[in-house]
Design a protein around this motif. Structure first.
Motif, PDB file in Angstrom:
ATOM      1  N   ASN A  60       0.826  -1.219   0.000  1.00 29.16           N
ATOM      2  CA  ASN A  60       0.000   0.000   0.000  1.00 29.16           C
ATOM      3  C   ASN A  60       0.864   1.275   0.000  1.00 29.16           C
ATOM      4  O   ASN A  60       0.466   2.306   0.524  1.00 29.16           O
ATOM      5  CB  ASN A  60      -0.959   0.015   1.204  1.00 29.16           C
ATOM      6  CG  ASN A  60      -2.238   0.793   0.915  1.00 29.16           C
ATOM      7  OD1 ASN A  60      -2.709   0.847  -0.229  1.00 29.16           O
ATOM      8  ND2 ASN A  60      -2.788   1.458   1.939  1.00 29.16           N
ATOM      9  N   LEU A  61       2.044   1.174  -0.581  1.00 30.42           N
ATOM     10  CA  LEU A  61       2.884   2.381  -0.708  1.00 30.42           C
ATOM     11  C   LEU A  61       2.378   3.234  -1.861  1.00 30.42           C
ATOM     12  O   LEU A  61       2.629   4.436  -1.912  1.00 30.42           O
ATOM     13  CB  LEU A  61       4.357   2.003  -0.912  1.00 30.42           C
ATOM     14  CG  LEU A  61       4.986   1.174   0.217  1.00 30.42           C
ATOM     15  CD1 LEU A  61       6.458   0.905  -0.065  1.00 30.42           C
ATOM     16  CD2 LEU A  61       4.811   1.854   1.573  1.00 30.42           C
ATOM     17  N   THR A  62       1.695   2.603  -2.814  1.00 36.97           N
ATOM     18  CA  THR A  62       0.892   3.368  -3.772  1.00 36.97           C
ATOM     19  C   THR A  62      -0.536   2.855  -3.674  1.00 36.97           C
ATOM     20  O   THR A  62      -0.774   1.679  -3.397  1.00 36.97           O
ATOM     21  CB  THR A  62       1.377   3.242  -5.233  1.00 36.97           C
ATOM     22  OG1 THR A  62       1.416   1.857  -5.593  1.00 36.97           O
ATOM     23  CG2 THR A  62       2.736   3.890  -5.418  1.00 36.97           C
ATOM     24  N   PHE A  63      -1.457   3.761  -3.874  1.00 33.61           N
ATOM     25  CA  PHE A  63      -2.871   3.456  -3.705  1.00 33.61           C
ATOM     26  C   PHE A  63      -3.645   4.362  -4.656  1.00 33.61           C
ATOM     27  O   PHE A  63      -3.420   5.570  -4.681  1.00 33.61           O
ATOM     28  CB  PHE A  63      -3.288   3.742  -2.257  1.00 33.61           C
ATOM     29  CG  PHE A  63      -4.768   3.683  -2.022  1.00 33.61           C
ATOM     30  CD1 PHE A  63      -5.407   2.474  -1.799  1.00 33.61           C
ATOM     31  CD2 PHE A  63      -5.526   4.848  -2.048  1.00 33.61           C
ATOM     32  CE1 PHE A  63      -6.776   2.427  -1.585  1.00 33.61           C
ATOM     33  CE2 PHE A  63      -6.899   4.807  -1.835  1.00 33.61           C
ATOM     34  CZ  PHE A  63      -7.523   3.589  -1.606  1.00 33.61           C
ATOM     35  N   ALA A  64      -4.533   3.755  -5.444  1.00 33.47           N
ATOM     36  CA  ALA A  64      -5.341   4.550  -6.366  1.00 33.47           C
ATOM     37  C   ALA A  64      -6.813   4.323  -6.096  1.00 33.47           C
ATOM     38  O   ALA A  64      -7.245   3.179  -5.902  1.00 33.47           O
ATOM     39  CB  ALA A  64      -5.012   4.181  -7.809  1.00 33.47           C
ATOM     40  N   SER A  65      -7.565   5.408  -6.073  1.00 31.54           N
ATOM     41  CA  SER A  65      -9.030   5.293  -6.048  1.00 31.54           C
ATOM     42  C   SER A  65      -9.525   6.046  -7.279  1.00 31.54           C
ATOM     43  O   SER A  65      -8.732   6.457  -8.125  1.00 31.54           O
ATOM     44  CB  SER A  65      -9.585   5.900  -4.763  1.00 31.54           C
ATOM     45  OG  SER A  65      -9.355   7.293  -4.772  1.00 31.54           O
ATOM     46  N   GLY A  66     -10.830   6.236  -7.356  1.00 27.93           N
ATOM     47  CA  GLY A  66     -11.387   6.894  -8.533  1.00 27.93           C
ATOM     48  C   GLY A  66     -10.770   8.254  -8.812  1.00 27.93           C
ATOM     49  O   GLY A  66     -10.527   8.618  -9.958  1.00 27.93           O
ATOM     50  N   ASN A  67     -10.478   9.006  -7.761  1.00 27.47           N
ATOM     51  CA  ASN A  67     -10.000  10.371  -7.993  1.00 27.47           C
ATOM     52  C   ASN A  67      -8.775  10.737  -7.158  1.00 27.47           C
ATOM     53  O   ASN A  67      -8.488  11.915  -6.967  1.00 27.47           O
ATOM     54  CB  ASN A  67     -11.130  11.374  -7.721  1.00 27.47           C
ATOM     55  CG  ASN A  67     -11.687  11.219  -6.311  1.00 27.47           C
ATOM     56  OD1 ASN A  67     -11.200  10.400  -5.536  1.00 27.47           O
ATOM     57  ND2 ASN A  67     -12.702  11.994  -5.991  1.00 27.47           N
ATOM     58  N   LYS A  68      -8.044   9.721  -6.682  1.00 27.30           N
ATOM     59  CA  LYS A  68      -6.843   9.984  -5.879  1.00 27.30           C
ATOM     60  C   LYS A  68      -5.728   9.051  -6.296  1.00 27.30           C
ATOM     61  O   LYS A  68      -5.979   7.898  -6.649  1.00 27.30           O
ATOM     62  CB  LYS A  68      -7.106   9.690  -4.388  1.00 27.30           C
ATOM     63  CG  LYS A  68      -8.127  10.562  -3.725  1.00 27.30           C
ATOM     64  CD  LYS A  68      -7.509  11.838  -3.252  1.00 27.30           C
ATOM     65  CE  LYS A  68      -8.522  12.682  -2.493  1.00 27.30           C
ATOM     66  NZ  LYS A  68      -8.186  14.100  -2.575  1.00 27.30           N
ATOM     67  N   PHE A  69      -4.528   9.536  -6.191  1.00 29.29           N
ATOM     68  CA  PHE A  69      -3.375   8.645  -6.270  1.00 29.29           C
ATOM     69  C   PHE A  69      -2.459   9.004  -5.119  1.00 29.29           C
ATOM     70  O   PHE A  69      -2.069  10.168  -4.964  1.00 29.29           O
ATOM     71  CB  PHE A  69      -2.646   8.778  -7.610  1.00 29.29           C
ATOM     72  CG  PHE A  69      -1.435   7.888  -7.701  1.00 29.29           C
ATOM     73  CD1 PHE A  69      -1.582   6.520  -7.901  1.00 29.29           C
ATOM     74  CD2 PHE A  69      -0.148   8.407  -7.573  1.00 29.29           C
ATOM     75  CE1 PHE A  69      -0.468   5.679  -7.974  1.00 29.29           C
ATOM     76  CE2 PHE A  69       0.967   7.575  -7.654  1.00 29.29           C
ATOM     77  CZ  PHE A  69       0.806   6.207  -7.855  1.00 29.29           C
ATOM     78  N   VAL A  70      -2.159   7.997  -4.288  1.00 28.48           N
ATOM     79  CA  VAL A  70      -1.319   8.216  -3.103  1.00 28.48           C
ATOM     80  C   VAL A  70      -0.009   7.477  -3.300  1.00 28.48           C
ATOM     81  O   VAL A  70       0.010   6.349  -3.807  1.00 28.48           O
ATOM     82  CB  VAL A  70      -2.055   7.717  -1.833  1.00 28.48           C
ATOM     83  CG1 VAL A  70      -1.143   7.793  -0.614  1.00 28.48           C
ATOM     84  CG2 VAL A  70      -3.333   8.521  -1.606  1.00 28.48           C
ATOM     85  N   LEU A  71       1.065   8.125  -2.935  1.00 29.19           N
ATOM     86  CA  LEU A  71       2.403   7.534  -3.028  1.00 29.19           C
ATOM     87  C   LEU A  71       3.103   7.826  -1.706  1.00 29.19           C
ATOM     88  O   LEU A  71       3.193   8.981  -1.294  1.00 29.19           O
ATOM     89  CB  LEU A  71       3.132   8.185  -4.212  1.00 29.19           C
ATOM     90  CG  LEU A  71       4.553   7.761  -4.582  1.00 29.19           C
ATOM     91  CD1 LEU A  71       4.818   8.105  -6.048  1.00 29.19           C
ATOM     92  CD2 LEU A  71       5.593   8.424  -3.706  1.00 29.19           C
ATOM     93  N   ARG A  72       3.559   6.767  -1.027  1.00 30.54           N
ATOM     94  CA  ARG A  72       4.090   6.983   0.317  1.00 30.54           C
ATOM     95  C   ARG A  72       5.351   6.173   0.554  1.00 30.54           C
ATOM     96  O   ARG A  72       5.691   5.276  -0.216  1.00 30.54           O
ATOM     97  CB  ARG A  72       3.031   6.605   1.347  1.00 30.54           C
ATOM     98  CG  ARG A  72       2.668   5.128   1.326  1.00 30.54           C
ATOM     99  CD  ARG A  72       1.807   4.736   2.532  1.00 30.54           C
ATOM    100  NE  ARG A  72       0.426   5.128   2.409  1.00 30.54           N
ATOM    101  CZ  ARG A  72      -0.161   6.102   3.122  1.00 30.54           C
ATOM    102  NH1 ARG A  72       0.522   6.786   3.999  1.00 30.54           N
ATOM    103  NH2 ARG A  72      -1.424   6.387   2.951  1.00 30.54           N
ATOM    104  N   ALA A  73       6.010   6.484   1.680  1.00 34.61           N
ATOM    105  CA  ALA A  73       7.114   5.656   2.174  1.00 34.61           C
ATOM    106  C   ALA A  73       6.580   4.782   3.298  1.00 34.61           C
ATOM    107  O   ALA A  73       5.569   5.110   3.935  1.00 34.61           O
ATOM    108  CB  ALA A  73       8.249   6.535   2.674  1.00 34.61           C
TER     109      ALA A  73
END
Ligand SMILES: *[C@@H]1O[C@H](CO)[C@@H](O)[C@H](O)[C@H]1NC(C)=O
Ligand SMILES: *[C@@H]1O[C@H](CO)[C@@H](O)[C@H](O)[C@H]1NC(C)=O
Ligand SMILES: *[C@@H]1O[C@H](CO)[C@@H](O)[C@H](O)[C@H]1NC(C)=O
Length: 339
Positions: A60-73
């Motif tokens: 879950n260091l990257t996560f996409a939903s309909g209108n979001k893209f999350v990139l984390r450490a």
């Protein structure tokens, strides 16, 4: 309608005013298609372990939903001081490369560090976050790590960077010798070093300090983020920043319109004119790169780190304090590219 007509039309329009049409509207899972994951050794020698796409998704260091893209450490693992790499993180690079173009980043959150003890740990550990870099082949990577000149020959535009700095973003160009900026420019930001040459002053580059405190780190996030936009042509590079609730966000930026007119965007935050820099000579087609590393050549420099008032050494801090990185994530609403 034929493509040729469209191309011709836009060429003519561009000559008259700065109108661009959308070529990529990158939202949610669209980031997985537009970007390639680079599970490589960090060229800036940061305390990170860049993971591949499958690992990023499973952790879950990257996560996409309909209108979001999350990139984390990673923010759960204590790293052994003897580990050769560091904290799991993600580095992505666009498949496409860009010369003349406009890119609009709608960012809801950018990485920041622990909140409790030190308000702005991000300033201790984060080098540049979003850059435009020359497109490299796999063969280039190994050379790049040992031959900085090869890297600099294609130019680098750092759109988001800040370290050892409690406040605003800095926008910076890095080139080989021969590209300098005039002292007086039509911009709202403050010029820093004028020579873009990476050989000068430890690769400081020619930077511009963004005036808004809400342009970076915790203040940016508390304010709901905002928009960064880049316009690159053969004769200039302009960068704008608008905080989320600013009154002067252009309507085409705010709505993610299918075409944008940069002439209506007002004075740029940073203006890099070609007065004494021939852009086609110093900048190749560049990829957009989003990376999240800790420490390394800049933030981890012992003098820089010590001056920031941060505890321990940079690497030890990153190893020992996973929970400090709970907020070390990007959240993108969209990235639109226009030509
Ligand atoms: C993955 O990350 C997203 C974004 O931060 C979050 O909303 C979601 O709950 C996370 N999923 C899991 C399984 O932790
Ligand atoms: C991102 O990558 C570029 C090129 O390697 C580098 O200049 C920059 O410092 C990196 N930033 C981060 C946060 O990794
Ligand atoms: C800057 O751009 C102008 C307009 O295209 C061009 O005439 C001039 O030669 C350029 N200057 C440099 C130094 O490249």
């Amino acid at each position: 309608m034929s493509l040729r007509l469209l191309t011709l039309a836009s060429t003519v329009t561009t000559a008259l005013c700065a109108t661009y049409s959308v070529t990529e509207n990158i939202v949610g899972a669209g980031f997985y298609d537009a970007f390639n994951f680079e599970a490589i050794g960090d060229p800036t020698e940061g305390r990170v372990n860049y993971v591949d796409k499958a690992t990023a998704m499973s952790q879950n260091l990257t996560f996409a939903s309909g209108n979001k893209f999350v990139l984390r450490a990673d923010s759960t693992t204590v790293i052994d001081d003897s580990s050769p790499t560091g904290r799991n993180s993600v580095r992505i690079r666009t498949n496409n490369a860009y010369t003349t173009h406009v890119a609009v980043f709608d960012i809801a959150h950018m990485p920041q560090g622990c909140g409790s003890v030190l308000a702005d740990m991000a300033s201790c550990v984060l080098p540049p976050l979003i850059s435009n870099l020359p497109k490299l082949t796999n063969a280039d990577y190994s050379r790049w790590e040992t031959d900085e000149a090869n890297w600099a020959a294609g130019g680098e535009v750092d759109i988001l960077e800040g370290v050892n700095d409690q406040g605003a973003d800095q926008v910076t160009l890095h080139t080989v010798t021969g590209c300098t900026m005039p002292a007086t420019r039509d911009q709202t930001g403050t010029s820093l070093q004028l020579d873009c040459d990476h050989n000068v002053n430890g690769n400081a580059g020619c930077g511009v300090r963004v005036p808004e405190a809400t342009s970076y780190g915790p203040s940016f996030n508390a304010n709901g983020g905002g928009w960064y936009a880049v316009e690159r042509t053969d004769t200039f590079i302009n960068i704008w920043f608008w905080p989320r609730n600013a009154g002067n966000v252009p309507a085409d930026v705010k709505s993610g319109a299918a075409s944008v007119n940069t002439d209506s965007w007002g004075t740029p935050t940073a203006n890099f004119p070609n007065t004494s820099c021939n852009f086609p000579q110093f900048f190749d087609a560049n990829n957009i790169i989003i990376n999240l590393t800790f420490c390394g050549q800049w933030a981890g420099n012992p003098d820089v780190y010590a001056a920031s008032g941060c505890p321990s050494t940079c690497n030890n801090y990153v190893n020992a304090n996973p929970s400090a990185f709970v907020n070390a994530y990007f959240e993108f609403n969209s990235l639109n590219v226009y030509h």
